[in-house]
Design an enzyme around this catalytic site. Sequence first.
Site, mmCIF file in Angstrom:
data_model
loop_
_atom_site.group_PDB
_atom_site.id
_atom_site.type_symbol
_atom_site.label_atom_id
_atom_site.label_comp_id
_atom_site.label_asym_id
_atom_site.label_seq_id
_atom_site.Cartn_x
_atom_site.Cartn_y
_atom_site.Cartn_z
ATOM 1 N N LYS A 1 18.598 -0.363 -79.483
ATOM 2 C CA LYS A 1 17.197 -0.363 -79.879
ATOM 3 C C LYS A 1 16.948 0.852 -80.755
ATOM 4 O O LYS A 1 17.167 1.991 -80.338
ATOM 5 C CB LYS A 1 16.310 -0.314 -78.637
ATOM 6 N N LYS B 1 17.686 -4.719 -81.637
ATOM 7 C CA LYS B 1 16.259 -4.723 -81.943
ATOM 8 C C LYS B 1 15.924 -3.587 -82.893
ATOM 9 O O LYS B 1 16.355 -2.469 -82.628
ATOM 10 C CB LYS B 1 15.500 -4.547 -80.627
ATOM 11 N N CYS C 1 9.838 -1.387 -68.769
ATOM 12 C CA CYS C 1 9.658 -0.122 -69.477
ATOM 13 C C CYS C 1 8.411 0.547 -68.926
ATOM 14 O O CYS C 1 7.636 -0.068 -68.194
ATOM 15 C CB CYS C 1 9.515 -0.332 -70.978
ATOM 16 N N GLU D 1 26.674 2.095 -77.623
ATOM 17 C CA GLU D 1 25.592 1.867 -76.653
ATOM 18 C C GLU D 1 25.755 0.498 -75.981
ATOM 19 O O GLU D 1 25.522 0.346 -74.780
ATOM 20 C CB GLU D 1 24.221 1.913 -77.349
HETATM 21 C C1 PBG Z 1 8.690 -0.926 -74.974
HETATM 22 C C2 PBG Z 1 8.861 -1.911 -76.058
HETATM 23 C C3 PBG Z 1 8.490 -1.827 -77.418
HETATM 24 C C4 PBG Z 1 8.756 -3.072 -77.983
HETATM 25 C C5 PBG Z 1 9.311 -3.850 -76.975
HETATM 26 N N1 PBG Z 1 9.385 -3.114 -75.807
HETATM 27 C C6 PBG Z 1 7.796 -0.781 -78.165
HETATM 28 C C7 PBG Z 1 8.370 0.513 -78.474
HETATM 29 O O1 PBG Z 1 9.496 0.857 -78.151
HETATM 30 O O2 PBG Z 1 7.599 1.269 -79.050
HETATM 31 C C8 PBG Z 1 8.481 -3.467 -79.408
HETATM 32 C C9 PBG Z 1 8.400 -4.928 -79.654
HETATM 33 C C10 PBG Z 1 7.800 -5.309 -80.951
HETATM 34 O O3 PBG Z 1 7.540 -4.497 -81.849
HETATM 35 O O4 PBG Z 1 7.565 -6.513 -81.088
HETATM 36 N N2 PBG Z 1 9.429 0.199 -75.032
#
Ligand code: PBG
Length: 307
Positions: free
Chosen positions: A179, A232, A104, A217
């Site tokens: 997500k 997630k 990311c 998705e």
């Molecule tokens: C990156 C990402 C995030 C998390 C995992 N990868 C943060 C977000 O999207 O803001 C969150 C993981 C967690 O809260 O433990 N995009």
Amino acid sequence: MRRLVRESRLEPSHLVLPLFVCSGEGVRREIRSMPGHCQLSLDELVRECETVHALGIGAVILFGIPDKKDDLASEAYAEHGIVQRAVRAVKCAVPQLLVITDVCNCEYTSHGHCGKIVDGDVDNDATLAWLAESALSHARAGADMVAPSDMMDGRVGAIRHSLDAHGFQKTPILSYAAKFASVFYGPFREAAESTPQFGDRRSYQMDPSNGREAMHEMELDLEEGADILMVKPAMPYLDLIRQARDRFPVPIGAYQVSGEFSMIVAAAQNGWLDLDRAMMESLTSIRRAGGDIILTYFAKDAARALG
Ligand code: PBG
């Protein structure tokens, strides 16, 4: 008798521990919002991974905290970026430990968004090139699996294409397919220093109301070549973990995110919940819902409790 008829089992090998890596030496910088978790320099990360491996935990997933952030997320795909160096160090010291990398841009952009900003908003298609380049740099460093978490449309296909074109046909993709734009990522953003400087992530992360869209998705990611599909956060979305498990043939991942972890720990610190029982009940419920693989900040404690 309970053991004889138990339906869901939890084993250390089902668990994945997220770890945050930063530069320096001998650094264990505590993350205030996630008690017991630290940003680790490479040497400390390697020591942590030795412990994780000894506990029989299935894998680690690495998140990088770069020294410098910029508009182009340069460190996300740099050959000697922080995560790329971390992968090399861990695979050299603990080769048997499975290493997954989070793909990311939000930890690497000065604005904290997951992609390239064009006209004040994240540009989906322009971001795909960065993601493909990051995943490739992780694979080159020796990552066993890459896990895109950005939620741009088409990124699984773009990453698969780039990996295949450079000889990494065997590197699998764990896709954060469903997500949600969740409040439960709050503590993580402190850990990864990735809070968006303007706006929010709702233009690319999903509306918590939408279950059918989540299945859609996941279907798209599977078609694009995802090997594992993830939901997630986990606990507020157990229904979707179950639906996904019933619907798709591939392994289903579930990410018990930072907020899920921190609220249990906070309640326990107040004497309101028994920490070990809350931890095990939450993880067991995710297994029962159909999660094959669980990303959790409780991985070490749970593995110890499971003996
Ligand atoms: C990156 C990402 C995030 C998390 C995992 N990868 C943060 C977000 O999207 O803001 C969150 C993981 C967690 O809260 O433990 N995009």
